[in-house]
Write a protein that holds these residues in place. Structure first.
Motif, PDB file in Angstrom:
ATOM      1  N   ASP A 148      32.687  27.616  42.490  1.00  0.00           N
ATOM      2  CA  ASP A 148      33.948  28.346  42.567  1.00  0.00           C
ATOM      3  C   ASP A 148      33.957  29.402  41.449  1.00  0.00           C
ATOM      4  O   ASP A 148      34.341  29.125  40.313  1.00  0.00           O
ATOM      5  CB  ASP A 148      35.117  27.379  42.409  1.00  0.00           C
ATOM      6  N   PHE A 149      33.521  30.615  41.776  1.00  0.00           N
ATOM      7  CA  PHE A 149      33.458  31.667  40.765  1.00  0.00           C
ATOM      8  C   PHE A 149      34.835  31.970  40.183  1.00  0.00           C
ATOM      9  O   PHE A 149      34.951  32.335  39.007  1.00  0.00           O
ATOM     10  CB  PHE A 149      32.862  32.947  41.364  1.00  0.00           C
ATOM     11  N   ASN A 150      35.878  31.821  40.978  1.00  0.00           N
ATOM     12  CA  ASN A 150      37.211  32.145  40.496  1.00  0.00           C
ATOM     13  C   ASN A 150      37.779  31.085  39.558  1.00  0.00           C
ATOM     14  O   ASN A 150      38.896  31.227  39.067  1.00  0.00           O
ATOM     15  CB  ASN A 150      38.154  32.363  41.674  1.00  0.00           C
ATOM     16  N   ALA A 151      37.013  30.018  39.304  1.00  0.00           N
ATOM     17  CA  ALA A 151      37.426  29.028  38.305  1.00  0.00           C
ATOM     18  C   ALA A 151      37.007  29.434  36.901  1.00  0.00           C
ATOM     19  O   ALA A 151      37.324  28.730  35.936  1.00  0.00           O
ATOM     20  CB  ALA A 151      36.842  27.661  38.643  1.00  0.00           C
ATOM     21  N   ILE A 152      36.292  30.545  36.767  1.00  0.00           N
ATOM     22  CA  ILE A 152      35.838  31.020  35.456  1.00  0.00           C
ATOM     23  C   ILE A 152      36.719  32.188  35.037  1.00  0.00           C
ATOM     24  O   ILE A 152      36.751  33.220  35.708  1.00  0.00           O
ATOM     25  CB  ILE A 152      34.362  31.433  35.520  1.00  0.00           C
ATOM     26  N   PRO A 153      37.486  32.064  33.953  1.00  0.00           N
ATOM     27  CA  PRO A 153      38.427  33.124  33.566  1.00  0.00           C
ATOM     28  C   PRO A 153      37.714  34.433  33.243  1.00  0.00           C
ATOM     29  O   PRO A 153      36.745  34.457  32.471  1.00  0.00           O
ATOM     30  CB  PRO A 153      39.124  32.548  32.324  1.00  0.00           C
ATOM     31  N   ILE A 154      38.193  35.515  33.807  1.00  0.00           N
ATOM     32  CA  ILE A 154      37.581  36.817  33.559  1.00  0.00           C
ATOM     33  C   ILE A 154      37.755  37.243  32.116  1.00  0.00           C
ATOM     34  O   ILE A 154      36.854  37.843  31.512  1.00  0.00           O
ATOM     35  CB  ILE A 154      38.177  37.856  34.531  1.00  0.00           C
ATOM     36  N   SER A 155      38.893  36.922  31.515  1.00  0.00           N
ATOM     37  CA  SER A 155      39.132  37.348  30.140  1.00  0.00           C
ATOM     38  C   SER A 155      38.194  36.672  29.155  1.00  0.00           C
ATOM     39  O   SER A 155      38.062  37.116  28.009  1.00  0.00           O
ATOM     40  CB  SER A 155      40.587  37.060  29.745  1.00  0.00           C
ATOM     41  N   ALA A 156      37.522  35.599  29.579  1.00  0.00           N
ATOM     42  CA  ALA A 156      36.620  34.874  28.685  1.00  0.00           C
ATOM     43  C   ALA A 156      35.252  35.518  28.577  1.00  0.00           C
ATOM     44  O   ALA A 156      34.445  35.112  27.737  1.00  0.00           O
ATOM     45  CB  ALA A 156      36.460  33.434  29.180  1.00  0.00           C
ATOM     46  N   ILE A 157      34.966  36.531  29.387  1.00  0.00           N
ATOM     47  CA  ILE A 157      33.595  36.992  29.566  1.00  0.00           C
ATOM     48  C   ILE A 157      33.235  38.112  28.586  1.00  0.00           C
ATOM     49  O   ILE A 157      33.946  39.109  28.469  1.00  0.00           O
ATOM     50  CB  ILE A 157      33.393  37.459  31.018  1.00  0.00           C
ATOM     51  N   LYS A 158      32.118  37.932  27.912  1.00  0.00           N
ATOM     52  CA  LYS A 158      31.537  38.977  27.079  1.00  0.00           C
ATOM     53  C   LYS A 158      30.615  39.866  27.914  1.00  0.00           C
ATOM     54  O   LYS A 158      30.637  41.087  27.808  1.00  0.00           O
ATOM     55  CB  LYS A 158      30.758  38.361  25.923  1.00  0.00           C
ATOM     56  N   ARG A 159      29.811  39.237  28.731  1.00  0.00           N
ATOM     57  CA  ARG A 159      28.966  39.958  29.691  1.00  0.00           C
ATOM     58  C   ARG A 159      28.444  38.961  30.714  1.00  0.00           C
ATOM     59  O   ARG A 159      28.533  37.738  30.507  1.00  0.00           O
ATOM     60  CB  ARG A 159      27.799  40.673  29.011  1.00  0.00           C
ATOM     61  N   ILE A 160      27.927  39.475  31.806  1.00  0.00           N
ATOM     62  CA  ILE A 160      27.309  38.651  32.851  1.00  0.00           C
ATOM     63  C   ILE A 160      25.915  39.184  33.102  1.00  0.00           C
ATOM     64  O   ILE A 160      25.720  40.390  33.267  1.00  0.00           O
ATOM     65  CB  ILE A 160      28.126  38.679  34.151  1.00  0.00           C
TER      66      ILE A 160
END
Length: 819
Positions: A148-160
């Motif tokens: 479930d990709f949408n279970a990972i908060p976008i604001s938490a991301i430095k890079r992918i």
């Protein structure tokens, strides 16, 4: 400790962190700025090869690097990470599927056109768990339990970092199509508050109306603080609300769909169905931290938490039908599915150096709990006494692992050789719990379908409780053989408690044959063990088949005596052979490009069989097994071998322009999957008249052309001190839908390619405050209209498989403050 108890503890923790962060906001802090280098393919990556200091273009395999700025301008406005990845990566598909059971609640993603469970997701390099919900009523991803990709908060991301190549020898099972590694924000100072609001506003031709719906609000806050001289704590929260959309047409109510009674025919010309996005509400929290233990050791801890509630729609039940009790629903009814999704991932460990070795020892645990309910439904066999709301089942998946990794460099002549070794122990468990007794009860009303409409509860006989453990050892060696040649070799041994052992290997290399130009390539073999859900999941339901008729059916595990009696055999792992060859180019500091071609051959792919129905099936099951009323069955099978071939092109150009920086990016992906071998239908099925059913026309369509073979995009982005402007065009390739209604009636339709236009303008009112306006699909493009064979009496004018979706134009505004 139970999942619910752990979830409650995490909820309190994240609430406390948010409160502490708001109290501790500094009056003055440095503005967080994004480096221009972070938007290029020249950033050092940590995925795909364990040798240090390599950039994306210097990697021997293709890697995409995405930054928070990329995500903000690519679909993150409503908090959907999966949609942002689909916008940015042509090789990534994230279809919106409506009236599709579990897919209304957990959307499945594809990489390189393969199945959703053939991509591995990491967070900070640690394996992320899949969802617990089994998607059985969907098109893309049928029979899978995807991440479930949408279970990972976008604001938490430095890079992918997205590795587009098989990587089983490096990371283990599931990494057939590639790896998505999500690196969490680790800034030790400052923070950010973001809020946005948007909605769909569209002219909808099938009903000749202008529609405004899908209102979405998103809010996020994060902060960072130092712990000691080199440690940090970074944490944040997100809240997302998304209203439903509806793109259903006007019902014609033909005789094949509903009995032509006055009560049913009175509904002609009305919107009786719903087709579109579900209503959803999501609460997310996350943290990432490090604390120095000594000069050579660091303790780290990170985690994410999501609680999401969704409301999906199902097919309408007409007033005069066997599925209705007129005294309960005089005008008919449309059941709604309720999804209650709780997701936790946390990892802690110690990393550092000892005796010239770098090491990382960690414990990682992740779990997903999904509770499935229905409302506005009915168990018609119970008559007027039937409840109208049901709990139809609970799903749990847990994954825990312990890892020990080490690496060091050795001098070999004038060159440095990097050796990486490690081991992993992982335990997985999958559990389902039955629903309310009334959700599956067989009542006294003769001729009425039993069980809750639009699902039917899991029965006690369906309950699953499976677990397994996996042990793995790996080694990887990499070195620059010359100033222009780099090679990497990896091998991994995994032992599954239910499937035994397997060796995977990978060899990759890069040759810079002239300054700025290089060839790269890789060869590997990879494995994906069947998910526990594919081994043990069972369900019993009553719903509408593709031909519009009510059917009571069962999904059986391969261990069920009925399935064995129909020819099911134990599942075996999927095995893949990956080959890739690429060319990279860098001209000065302004232009870089890569072109990669690949082939992925997969044997023994695990699929859910075609729904098996025949005139003699129900009587055969009654006579042989004493189980009455089973009109259809399906079970998992290693039905098919496939070969996927494709090409991917990415190019970037940067130049100063009008006091700012202009970045132009072009990307294109093409892939084609061919069926190489299909297992024969078991003799037990052909004996009762069920032929060509293990892998029929619908499942063949799912694997070959239900997803677009071609996708491309061109993006122009200009950043200056006061303004940031973005324009993007996306070409969504053609898709094809096939139904098998039985009796040789197999309608087919191809939905033409479509162009999508996105744009955003952001005004930097101050160095810390940004105001943005933008939109997606600004020209209000829709898929090809479905023909009369497929549009279900004009109720579904657009099919769910088109990547452009059927929501039309979406407009939004955003406010962002950094401190």
């Amino acid at each position: 400790m139970s999942f619910d108890a752990l979830s409650a503890r995490h909820s309190r923790l994240y609430s406390a962190l948010l409160l502490a962060g708001l109290v501790a906001l500094p009056a003055q802090a440095q503005q967080a700025t994004d480096s221009d280098q972070a938007r290029t393919l020249q950033q050092v990556v940590v995925t795909g090869v364990r040798a240090s200091g390599r950039t994306a273009l210097e990697s021997p395999v293709p890697i995409d690097v995405l930054t928070p700025d990329d995500l903000r301008a690519a679909g993150a406005v409503n908090g959907e990470l999966g949609q942002a990845l689909a916008t940015l990566l042509p090789s990534f598909n994230f279809p919106r599927q409506s009236n599709s059971g579990g897919s209304d609640h957990v959307r499945a993603a594809q990489l390189r056109g393969l199945s959703p469970d053939q991509v591995l997701v990491l967070v900070n390099g640690k394996r992320f768990h899949t969802s617990a919900l089994v998607n059985t009523d969907t098109k893309i991803g049928r029979g899978t339990t995807p991440v479930d990709f949408n279970a990972i908060p976008i604001s938490a991301i430095k890079r992918i970092e997205v590795l587009r190549d098989g990587a089983g020898a490096q990371y283990g099972s599931d990494a057939i199509a590639g790896v998505v590694n999500i690196i969490l924000d680790d800034a030790a100072e400052g923070g950010e508050v973001v809020t946005s609001y948007g909605a769909n506003h569209t002219s909808f031709t099938p009903t000749d109306r202008t529609i405004t719906d899908g209102q979405s609000s998103y809010g996020a806050a994060k902060f960072g603080t130092r712990l000691g001289e080199t440690g940090f704590l970074r944490a944040g929260v997100e809240v997302t609300r998304h209203a439903a959309t509806n793109r259903a047409g006007l019902d014609t109510v033909p005789g094949w769909l509903a009995d032509p009674t006055p009560a049913n025919l009175a509904l002609r010309g009305q919107r009786n169905y719903t087709a579109g996005d579900p209503k959803s509400e999501s609460y997310n929290g996350w943290l990432n931290s490090e604390v120095p233990l000594s000069a050579n050791a660091t303790l780290y801890w990170f985690g994410t938490y999501t609680r999401r509630h969704t409301i999906g729609s199902n097919y309408f039940r007409y007033p005069d039908s066997s599925a209705n009790i007129a005294s309960v629903y005089p005008a008919g009814y449309r059941p709604e599915s309720l999804g209650h999704n709780r997701d936790v991932q946390t990892a802690a460990g110690v990393k550092g150096t000892a005796a010239e070795w770098s090491y990382d020892a960690s414990l990682d645990w992740g779990g997903n709990a999904f509770d499935y309910d229905l409302r506005h439904s009915l168990n018609a066999s119970l008559g007027a006494d039937s409840p109208t709301a049901f709990h139809i089942g609970s799903y749990r998946f847990n994954q825990g692992s312990a890892n020990l990794d080490g690496s060091r460099e050795f001098a070999v002549g004038e060159r440095a050789l990097t050796l990486a070794v490690g081991g992993e122990f992982r335990r997985e468990s999958f559990v389902t719990h039955p629903g309310d007794p009334s959700s599956y009860a067989v009542g006294p009303v003769l001729g009425a379908p039993a069980g809750a409409q639009a699902g039917g509860g899991l029965q006690p006989q369906d309950a699953a409780n499976l677990s397994r453990h996996v042990k793995a050892l790996y080694a990887e060696v990499s070195s620059d053989l010359t100033d222009h040649v780099f090679v990497d070799a990896a091998t991994r041994y995994e032992h599954y408690s239910d499937f035994g052992g397997n060796w995977s290997g990978k060899l990759s290399g890069r040759w810079e044959f002239t300054p700025g130009f290089a060839l790269r390539g890789a060869a590997s073999n990879n494995l994906r063990a069947p998910a526990l859900s594919q081994i043990g999941y069972e369900s019993t339901s009553t719903g509408y088949g593709a031909d519009g008729k009510l059917v009571t059916g069962r999904i059986l595990s391969v261990n069920n005596p009925i399935a064995r009696g129909l020819g099911a055999v134990p599942l075996t792992p999927e095995k893949a052979r990956n080959l890739s060859l690429g060319l990279t180019a860098r001209l000065g500091g302004g232009f870089d490009a890569s072109l990669d071609i690949y082939q992925i051959s997969i044997g023994n792919r695990v699929t859910l069989s075609q729904t098996i129905r025949s005139a003699g099936l129900e009587n055969h099951i009654l006579q042989q097994f004493g189980v009455p009323g089973v009109q259809s069955v399906a079970f998992f099978t290693n039905a098919v071998d496939t070969r996927t071939r494709g090409a991917e092109l990415v190019g970037n150009y940067r130049t100063p322009l009008a006091g700012g920086q202009l970045l132009l990016t072009a990307a294109y992906s093409h892939n084609k999957t061919d069926i190489r071998k299909v297992r024969a239908t078991p003799a037990q099925l052909t004996a009762i008249g069920a032929d060509n059913v293990l892998f029929g026309d619908e499942e063949r369509n799912t694997l070959t052309d239900a997803a677009p073979r071609q996708r491309g995009s061109f993006t122009a982005r200009w950043d200056a001190s006061r303004w940031s402007l973005l324009g993007r065009t996306i070409r969504q390739g053609a898709t094809t839908r096939v139904f098998d209604f039985g009796g040789g009636y197999v309608p087919r339709q191809t939905y033409a390619a479509r162009w999508q236009l996105d744009a955003e303008a952001e005004f930097h009112a101050t160095p810390r405050l940004g105001l943005a306006l933008g939109g997606y699909n600004l020209t209000n493009q829709y898929p090809t209209r479905s023909n009369d064979d497929i549009n279900y009496a004009e109720n579904f004018p657009y099919d769910v498989i088109s990547p452009i979706g059927s929501n039309g134009a979406y407009w939004y505004g955003r406010v962002r403050y950094t401190f």
